[in-house]
Motif scaffolding. Structure first.
Motif, PDB file in Angstrom:
ATOM      1  N   TRP A 108       0.824  -1.207   0.000  1.00 16.75           N
ATOM      2  CA  TRP A 108       0.000   0.000   0.000  1.00 16.75           C
ATOM      3  C   TRP A 108       0.855   1.253   0.000  1.00 16.75           C
ATOM      4  O   TRP A 108       0.469   2.272  -0.576  1.00 16.75           O
ATOM      5  CB  TRP A 108      -0.933  -0.011   1.205  1.00 16.75           C
ATOM      6  CG  TRP A 108      -2.045  -1.000   1.074  1.00 16.75           C
ATOM      7  CD1 TRP A 108      -2.192  -2.179   1.742  1.00 16.75           C
ATOM      8  CD2 TRP A 108      -3.145  -0.922   0.166  1.00 16.75           C
ATOM      9  NE1 TRP A 108      -3.324  -2.834   1.318  1.00 16.75           N
ATOM     10  CE2 TRP A 108      -3.935  -2.083   0.345  1.00 16.75           C
ATOM     11  CE3 TRP A 108      -3.551   0.017  -0.786  1.00 16.75           C
ATOM     12  CZ2 TRP A 108      -5.091  -2.326  -0.373  1.00 16.75           C
ATOM     13  CZ3 TRP A 108      -4.708  -0.214  -1.507  1.00 16.75           C
ATOM     14  CH2 TRP A 108      -5.462  -1.371  -1.301  1.00 16.75           C
ATOM     15  N   ARG A 109       2.028   1.172   0.600  1.00 15.68           N
ATOM     16  CA  ARG A 109       2.918   2.330   0.614  1.00 15.68           C
ATOM     17  C   ARG A 109       3.412   2.658  -0.792  1.00 15.68           C
ATOM     18  O   ARG A 109       3.702   3.817  -1.108  1.00 15.68           O
ATOM     19  CB  ARG A 109       4.098   2.047   1.552  1.00 15.68           C
ATOM     20  CG  ARG A 109       5.038   3.218   1.753  1.00 15.68           C
ATOM     21  CD  ARG A 109       6.176   2.802   2.662  1.00 15.68           C
ATOM     22  NE  ARG A 109       5.702   2.480   4.007  1.00 15.68           N
ATOM     23  CZ  ARG A 109       6.392   1.785   4.880  1.00 15.68           C
ATOM     24  NH1 ARG A 109       7.581   1.290   4.556  1.00 15.68           N
ATOM     25  NH2 ARG A 109       5.909   1.555   6.094  1.00 15.68           N
ATOM     26  N   GLN A 111       1.676   2.396  -3.494  1.00 15.47           N
ATOM     27  CA  GLN A 111       0.608   2.888  -4.351  1.00 15.47           C
ATOM     28  C   GLN A 111       0.643   4.410  -4.441  1.00 15.47           C
ATOM     29  O   GLN A 111       0.920   5.099  -3.450  1.00 15.47           O
ATOM     30  CB  GLN A 111      -0.760   2.437  -3.813  1.00 15.47           C
ATOM     31  CG  GLN A 111      -0.919   0.928  -3.712  1.00 15.47           C
ATOM     32  CD  GLN A 111      -0.731   0.243  -5.055  1.00 15.47           C
ATOM     33  OE1 GLN A 111      -1.436   0.521  -6.021  1.00 15.47           O
ATOM     34  NE2 GLN A 111       0.238  -0.659  -5.113  1.00 15.47           N
ATOM     35  N   ASN A 112       0.368   4.931  -5.622  1.00 15.21           N
ATOM     36  CA  ASN A 112       0.365   6.375  -5.818  1.00 15.21           C
ATOM     37  C   ASN A 112      -0.867   6.996  -5.174  1.00 15.21           C
ATOM     38  O   ASN A 112      -1.978   6.466  -5.273  1.00 15.21           O
ATOM     39  CB  ASN A 112       0.389   6.717  -7.314  1.00 15.21           C
ATOM     40  CG  ASN A 112       1.678   6.299  -7.983  1.00 15.21           C
ATOM     41  OD1 ASN A 112       2.752   6.362  -7.366  1.00 15.21           O
ATOM     42  ND2 ASN A 112       1.598   5.888  -9.237  1.00 15.21           N
ATOM     43  N   LEU A 113      -0.656   8.113  -4.520  1.00 15.20           N
ATOM     44  CA  LEU A 113      -1.777   8.860  -3.960  1.00 15.20           C
ATOM     45  C   LEU A 113      -2.445   9.680  -5.048  1.00 15.20           C
ATOM     46  O   LEU A 113      -1.813  10.063  -6.037  1.00 15.20           O
ATOM     47  CB  LEU A 113      -1.288   9.793  -2.845  1.00 15.20           C
ATOM     48  CG  LEU A 113      -0.707   9.131  -1.590  1.00 15.20           C
ATOM     49  CD1 LEU A 113      -0.155  10.202  -0.653  1.00 15.20           C
ATOM     50  CD2 LEU A 113      -1.753   8.291  -0.885  1.00 15.20           C
ATOM     51  N   SER A 164      -3.436   3.462   1.699  1.00 17.73           N
ATOM     52  CA  SER A 164      -2.336   4.112   0.988  1.00 17.73           C
ATOM     53  C   SER A 164      -1.835   5.340   1.734  1.00 17.73           C
ATOM     54  O   SER A 164      -0.704   5.784   1.522  1.00 17.73           O
ATOM     55  CB  SER A 164      -2.785   4.512  -0.423  1.00 17.73           C
ATOM     56  OG  SER A 164      -3.939   5.339  -0.370  1.00 17.73           O
ATOM     57  N   SER A 167      -0.346   3.815   5.607  1.00 15.51           N
ATOM     58  CA  SER A 167       0.859   2.996   5.428  1.00 15.51           C
ATOM     59  C   SER A 167       2.105   3.857   5.245  1.00 15.51           C
ATOM     60  O   SER A 167       3.227   3.373   5.420  1.00 15.51           O
ATOM     61  CB  SER A 167       0.699   2.064   4.226  1.00 15.51           C
ATOM     62  OG  SER A 167      -0.309   1.109   4.457  1.00 15.51           O
ATOM     63  N   ARG A 168       1.914   5.112   4.895  1.00 14.33           N
ATOM     64  CA  ARG A 168       3.044   6.028   4.717  1.00 14.33           C
ATOM     65  C   ARG A 168       3.443   6.722   6.018  1.00 14.33           C
ATOM     66  O   ARG A 168       4.430   7.444   6.052  1.00 14.33           O
ATOM     67  CB  ARG A 168       2.681   7.084   3.669  1.00 14.33           C
ATOM     68  CG  ARG A 168       2.714   6.599   2.234  1.00 14.33           C
ATOM     69  CD  ARG A 168       2.215   7.688   1.280  1.00 14.33           C
ATOM     70  NE  ARG A 168       2.638   7.434  -0.093  1.00 14.33           N
ATOM     71  CZ  ARG A 168       2.063   6.580  -0.929  1.00 14.33           C
ATOM     72  NH1 ARG A 168       1.015   5.870  -0.501  1.00 14.33           N
ATOM     73  NH2 ARG A 168       2.511   6.412  -2.165  1.00 14.33           N
TER      74      ARG A 168
END
Length: 263
Positions: A108-109, A111-113, A164, A167-168
């Motif tokens: 998930w980290r 993945q693009n926001l 997403s 997870s960051r």
């Protein structure tokens, strides 16, 4: 210095007999290393072994206020204490969520926001409150206008705690945002937006808890119990959400003294 004291406090810089000038005056600045060490030795010998502070009792306040914080949670209103089976099931569900989050965190980290998602810096308290709760809740606006209902404006309704996003967040950020939201909750009402983020942040907290996080979640559980007692309409959905947070803090994070007695 007395021999007994010297045994307990050995000299780091022992000073033997120094060939000092006859006109040596310990009150003037030293001119040589020997004079400096001798002066330190003389000053140390003049210090009393025991010093007693002189306190004027007239300057003390006659009535001093002491703030005492209750360590436990307030009992649930009659008929709203969650059953033990329900609490155990919530702990099991929460544990599964945490395991899944940890397992897929790297995915998930990566993945693009979305282009409209800009996460505030960790120290930006007001920015995080608006990011999580939205302008509507943060500014306590009762409702959106008709034009604003045509589409979702996350700046106004708040960003959900997407995987997403959370997870960051490292542990320092998780703890900081949790502190910001608990601080806001200390003076404001409970909302669904707040509940979703509190649940997500608790799911991101690593065990064993750091002392700061330990204190925060206890504060959170106590605040939930206060709001639950003051809930006049006895909204079952809201009380259930408050029960859930108290349950997770007390039973998953091992703060058993805060747990609700099962009905």
């Amino acid at each position: 210095m007395e021999p007994g004291v010297e045994e307990l406090m050995p000299r780091l810089l022992p000073v033997g007999d120094c060939d000092l000038a006859e006109d040596f005056d310990p009150t003037v600045p030293p001119r040589t290393p020997q004079e400096y060490l001798k002066r330190v030795q003389i000053e140390a010998a003049r210090c009393p072994d025991v010093v007693v502070a002189q306190i004027d009792p007239r300057k003390l306040k006659k009535q001093q206020t002491v703030n005492i914080s209750l360590s436990g949670c307030q009992p649930a209103p009659e008929g709203y204490s969650p059953p033990l089976k329900w609490q155990q099931q919530q702990v099991a569900n929460f544990s599964a969520v945490r395991q899944s989050l940890n397992k897929h965190r790297n995915h998930w980290r990566s993945q693009n926001l979305d282009s409209n998602v800009t996460m505030p810096k960790s120290e930006d308290e007001e920015g995080w409150k608006k990011f999580c709760l939205g302008e509507r809740v943060y500014s306590e606006i009762d409702a959106l206008s008709d034009n604003e209902n045509l589409g979702i404006d996350y700046m106004k309704v708040g960003f959900p705690p997407l995987l997403s996003i959370v997870s960051r967040m490292n542990q320092a950020t998780v703890t900081s945002v949790l502190e910001y939201l608990i601080s806001w909750f200390g003076e404001k009402k409970f909302t669904p937006e707040l509940g979703r983020w509190l649940y997500a942040l608790l799911a991101c907290l690593e065990k064993p808890l750091l002392p700061e996080a330990h204190s925060l979640i206890r504060q959170l559980a106590r605040r939930c119990s206060e709001v639950r007692v003051l809930e006049k309409s006895k909204n079952e959905e809201q009380i259930s959400a408050l029960n859930l947070i108290i349950c997770l803090v007390s039973r998953y994070f091992d703060q058993r003294d805060l747990a609700d007695e099962p009905s």
